[in-house]
Design an enzyme around this catalytic site. Structure first.
Site, PDB file in Angstrom:
ATOM      1  NE  ARG A  59      -4.039   1.848   2.269  1.00  0.00           N
ATOM      2  CZ  ARG A  59      -4.256   2.570   3.372  1.00  0.00           C
ATOM      3  NH1 ARG A  59      -3.619   2.294   4.497  1.00  0.00           N
ATOM      4  NH2 ARG A  59      -5.122   3.574   3.347  1.00  0.00           N
ATOM      5  CG  HIS A  63      -1.489   5.139  -0.654  1.00  0.00           C
ATOM      6  ND1 HIS A  63      -2.369   5.794   0.188  1.00  0.00           N
ATOM      7  CD2 HIS A  63      -2.166   4.057  -1.105  1.00  0.00           C
ATOM      8  CE1 HIS A  63      -3.517   5.133   0.237  1.00  0.00           C
ATOM      9  NE2 HIS A  63      -3.416   4.062  -0.529  1.00  0.00           N
ATOM     10  CG  ASN A  91      -1.365   8.647   2.336  1.00  0.00           C
ATOM     11  OD1 ASN A  91      -1.933   7.706   1.794  1.00  0.00           O
ATOM     12  ND2 ASN A  91      -0.595   9.492   1.674  1.00  0.00           N
ATOM     13  CG  HIS A 188      -8.037  -3.863  -2.746  1.00  0.00           C
ATOM     14  ND1 HIS A 188      -9.052  -3.151  -3.365  1.00  0.00           N
ATOM     15  CD2 HIS A 188      -7.128  -2.934  -2.352  1.00  0.00           C
ATOM     16  CE1 HIS A 188      -8.751  -1.854  -3.348  1.00  0.00           C
ATOM     17  NE2 HIS A 188      -7.585  -1.702  -2.741  1.00  0.00           N
TER      18      HIS A 188
END
Length: 316
Positions: A59, A63, A91, A188
């Site tokens: 992740r 990001h 975040n 995911h």
């Protein structure tokens, strides 16, 4: 880009012949030959103590790449009046920054000033996938670290509430296709989500119904018990899929069963193109792994950045 697939027992290895991004597979061969094994060991050590580390690292890399390219801007701390990306609303739940710090410290002791934090992040995302049972691949290297990080820019991250056209726009702005969108959403399969990311589907969905009709009723009921409307439980949430520490294609099977968590997951069924890919990846883990690797290499080749930071949390 040409991708070659080799099957070695259960480990699927992907090798690429060209990246076309100014990055290179042998970037550290001369300057820091042990860089990759140092990063892999840092990830492995952290994962043995905390099973949520792989999802967190994957992740972090996503990001990072979606804001200013893969330049480790997500790792910078806020300074003075400037609020950095890591303190932007999407975040605040990012974690495992210490894993990158540990890898960086070790790399710096062997080859000071050579290996960028952005490369460590890209390598650790790959290692996270491999250590969770996913495919492995050669990571192109040579990224530089950025000097700018703004919390306000995190609004550009794709949100879990996005519909298919918003998702398509977000990805195409970064040179990523609909196939990249579907393949990368497969990330995911790892991790945990807080209630806030899917509450829109189980409480006051719209003016006529509380629950998103595209969600399986029994699944909706189980989520309602985890995230009751009037009683906020701190850190309440659920795993992204039942095998949340294993990198597999369960995510796609769940979408077809109407049991995905986010609106943005279920939205992948609303366009014929993405729906076909969901079915393809649900029926073939190998097809998913191949597409995921392709898309990861593509996404992680979005570059930005100017320097090699000495400390990943502060600019030089």
């Amino acid at each position: 880009m040409d991708v070659t697939v080799t099957l070695l027992s259960s480990l699927i290895i992907f090798s690429i012949t060209s990246t076309g991004s100014g990055l290179s597979l042998n970037y550290y061969d001369q300057k820091c030959p042990n860089a990759e094994s140092i990063v892999a060991n840092a990830v492995k050590d952290a994962m043995m103590k905390d099973q949520t580390v792989p999802a967190a690292l994957l992740r972090l890399h996503f990001h990072d790449c979606f804001i200013r390219g893969c330049d480790a801007s997500v790792l910078l701390n806020s300074v003075g009046k400037n609020s950095a990306e890591k303190d932007g609303p999407p975040n605040v739940s990012l974690h495992a920054f210490y894993v990158i710090d540990n890898a960086k410290q070790e790399v710096e002791s062997k080859c000071p000033g050579v290996v960028s934090c952005a490369d460590i992040l890209a390598l650790s995302a790959r290692d996270a996938v491999v250590l969770s049972g996913g495919p492995t691949w050669d990571v192109p290297k040579g990224r530089k670290d950025g000097r700018t990080s703004k919390a306000s820019e995190t609004v550009q991250l794709p949100a879990p509430t996005f519909n298919i056209s918003q998702l398509q726009q977000s990805f195409s702005q970064r040179g990523l296709s609909m196939e990249d969108l579907v393949a990368l959403s497969g990330g995911h399969t790892l991790g945990f989500s807080h209630c806030s990311s899917f509450e829109n589907r189980i409480h006051n969905f719209n003016s006529t119904t509380d629950i998103d009709p595209s969600m399986h009723p029994s699944f909706a009921s189980s989520l309602e018990s985890i995230c009751p409307i009037h009683k906020k439980v701190k850190n309440a949430g659920t795993t992204m899929d039942p095998s949340s520490t294993t990198f597999d294609n369960t995510y796609y099977k769940l979408i077809l069963q109407k049991k995905s968590l986010f609106s943005s997951d279920q939205a992948l069924l609303t366009s014929p193109n993405t729906k076909d890919l969901i079915s393809k990846f649900a029926s073939s883990q190998e097809a998913f792994f191949k597409a995921f690797v392709n898309s990861m290499i593509k996404m992680s080749s979005i570059t930005g950045g100017q320097e090699v930071r000495k400390d990943c949390r502060v600019v030089n």
